[in-house]
Scaffold this motif. Structure first.
Motif, PDB file in Angstrom:
ATOM      1  N   THR A   1       7.297   9.298 -18.612  1.00 53.43           N
ATOM      2  CA  THR A   1       8.239  10.391 -18.840  1.00 53.43           C
ATOM      3  C   THR A   1       8.249  11.318 -17.636  1.00 53.43           C
ATOM      4  OG1 THR A   1       7.755  10.273 -21.199  1.00 53.43           O
ATOM      5  CG2 THR A   1       8.782  12.293 -20.424  1.00 53.43           C
ATOM      6  N   THR A   2       9.395  11.922 -17.389  1.00 54.09           N
ATOM      7  CA  THR A   2       9.508  12.953 -16.357  1.00 54.09           C
ATOM      8  C   THR A   2       9.779  14.273 -17.059  1.00 54.09           C
ATOM      9  OG1 THR A   2      10.312  11.376 -14.730  1.00 54.09           O
ATOM     10  CG2 THR A   2      10.794  13.682 -14.306  1.00 54.09           C
ATOM     11  N   TYR A   3       9.129  15.335 -16.574  1.00 55.17           N
ATOM     12  CA  TYR A   3       9.166  16.638 -17.239  1.00 55.17           C
ATOM     13  C   TYR A   3       9.742  17.727 -16.336  1.00 55.17           C
ATOM     14  CZ  TYR A   3       5.839  14.427 -20.408  1.00 55.17           C
ATOM     15  OH  TYR A   3       5.232  13.590 -21.290  1.00 55.17           O
ATOM     16  N   PHE A   4      10.479  18.636 -16.951  1.00 46.90           N
ATOM     17  CA  PHE A   4      10.981  19.853 -16.297  1.00 46.90           C
ATOM     18  C   PHE A   4      10.299  21.027 -16.993  1.00 46.90           C
ATOM     19  CE2 PHE A   4      14.136  23.337 -16.404  1.00 46.90           C
ATOM     20  CZ  PHE A   4      14.303  23.551 -15.046  1.00 46.90           C
ATOM     21  N   ASN A   5       9.719  21.917 -16.213  1.00 49.33           N
ATOM     22  CA  ASN A   5       9.013  23.113 -16.714  1.00 49.33           C
ATOM     23  C   ASN A   5       7.821  22.786 -17.595  1.00 49.33           C
ATOM     24  OD1 ASN A   5      10.392  25.081 -15.346  1.00 49.33           O
ATOM     25  ND2 ASN A   5      11.867  25.444 -16.976  1.00 49.33           N
ATOM     26  N   ASN A   6       7.073  21.773 -17.227  1.00 43.91           N
ATOM     27  CA  ASN A   6       5.832  21.442 -17.903  1.00 43.91           C
ATOM     28  C   ASN A   6       4.894  20.912 -16.833  1.00 43.91           C
ATOM     29  OD1 ASN A   6       3.742  19.882 -19.070  1.00 43.91           O
ATOM     30  ND2 ASN A   6       4.895  19.723 -20.974  1.00 43.91           N
ATOM     31  N   ASN A   7       3.906  21.736 -16.458  1.00 40.46           N
ATOM     32  CA  ASN A   7       3.027  21.339 -15.361  1.00 40.46           C
ATOM     33  C   ASN A   7       1.805  20.561 -15.835  1.00 40.46           C
ATOM     34  OD1 ASN A   7       1.243  23.196 -16.363  1.00 40.46           O
ATOM     35  ND2 ASN A   7       1.436  24.642 -14.675  1.00 40.46           N
ATOM     36  N   GLY A   8       1.803  20.151 -17.079  1.00 44.44           N
ATOM     37  CA  GLY A   8       0.699  19.344 -17.583  1.00 44.44           C
ATOM     38  C   GLY A   8      -0.111  20.044 -18.647  1.00 44.44           C
TER      39      GLY A   8
ATOM     40  N   SER B   1      12.173  16.994 -21.290  1.00 41.33           N
ATOM     41  CA  SER B   1      11.585  15.739 -20.817  1.00 41.33           C
ATOM     42  C   SER B   1      12.600  14.619 -20.960  1.00 41.33           C
ATOM     43  CB  SER B   1      10.319  15.399 -21.606  1.00 41.33           C
ATOM     44  OG  SER B   1      10.628  15.184 -22.974  1.00 41.33           O
ATOM     45  N   THR B   2      12.406  13.571 -20.164  1.00 44.90           N
ATOM     46  CA  THR B   2      13.319  12.423 -20.234  1.00 44.90           C
ATOM     47  C   THR B   2      12.600  11.151 -19.822  1.00 44.90           C
ATOM     48  OG1 THR B   2      15.505  11.600 -19.615  1.00 44.90           O
ATOM     49  CG2 THR B   2      14.211  12.627 -17.861  1.00 44.90           C
TER      50      THR B   2
END
Length: 163
Positions: free
Chosen positions: A141-148, A36-37
């Motif tokens: 936040t923006t997430y990679f490989n986390n669909n919620g 996340s970032t």
């Protein structure tokens, strides 16, 4: 002549003998690591940790890179930017304003996105392509490989194509 059996006396076909457009090698990776970032930087984006490395057999060959990524903003008006780097440098492969930009301000909510592009690294040394991302807009936040609610899977494939 109707005979079957093993063929003997043949050597491997050298890469240089492959017809234009032939696939010479394929490298692929599957990634399930969550990243996340909150950075909004387009010049120093977050590293997703997803990358592939291959060594072209000819400097004139092209590399077809395909990315399928689970990437999203958190719903607080945060979207995602997706970028690609070659050997640590954002690739200037289009005429857009920002180098390395695959997509800009997308996936406000959970989702998968895919990109495909052709690169000519003009090299016979190892080439590493990496997927990077940053937040666009909002305060979240923006997430990679986390669909919620569950982990997701992203993939990256690079194919060397004979010139």
């Amino acid at each position: 002549n109707g005979q079957t059996g093993a063929v003997t006396g043949l050597a491997a076909l050298p890469d240089s003998a492959m017809a234009s457009g032939s696939i010479i090698q394929v490298v692929s990776v599957k990634n399930t690591t969550q990243v996340s970032t909150t950075t909004t930087s387009l010049t120093n984006p977050a590293n997703s940790g997803m990358s592939v490395t291959l060594t072209p057999s000819s400097a004139s060959n092209k590399i077809l890179v395909m990315i399928h990524a689970s990437i999203r903003g958190d719903g607080n008006n945060a979207h995602a930017n997706a970028m690609i780097k070659r050997n640590g440098t954002l690739i200037d492969y289009n005429s857009g304003t920002y180098k390395g930009m695959l997509d800009y301000a997308f996936n406000f909510r959970a989702g998968h996105s895919s990109w495909c592009f052709e690169d000519t690294p003009n090299s016979t040394s190892a080439v590493t392509y990496g997927f990077f991302f940053s937040r666009y807009g909002g305060s979240g936040t923006t997430y990679f490989n986390n669909n919620g609610s569950n982990l997701s899977c992203s993939t990256m494939t690079a194919m060397e194509v004979a010139a």
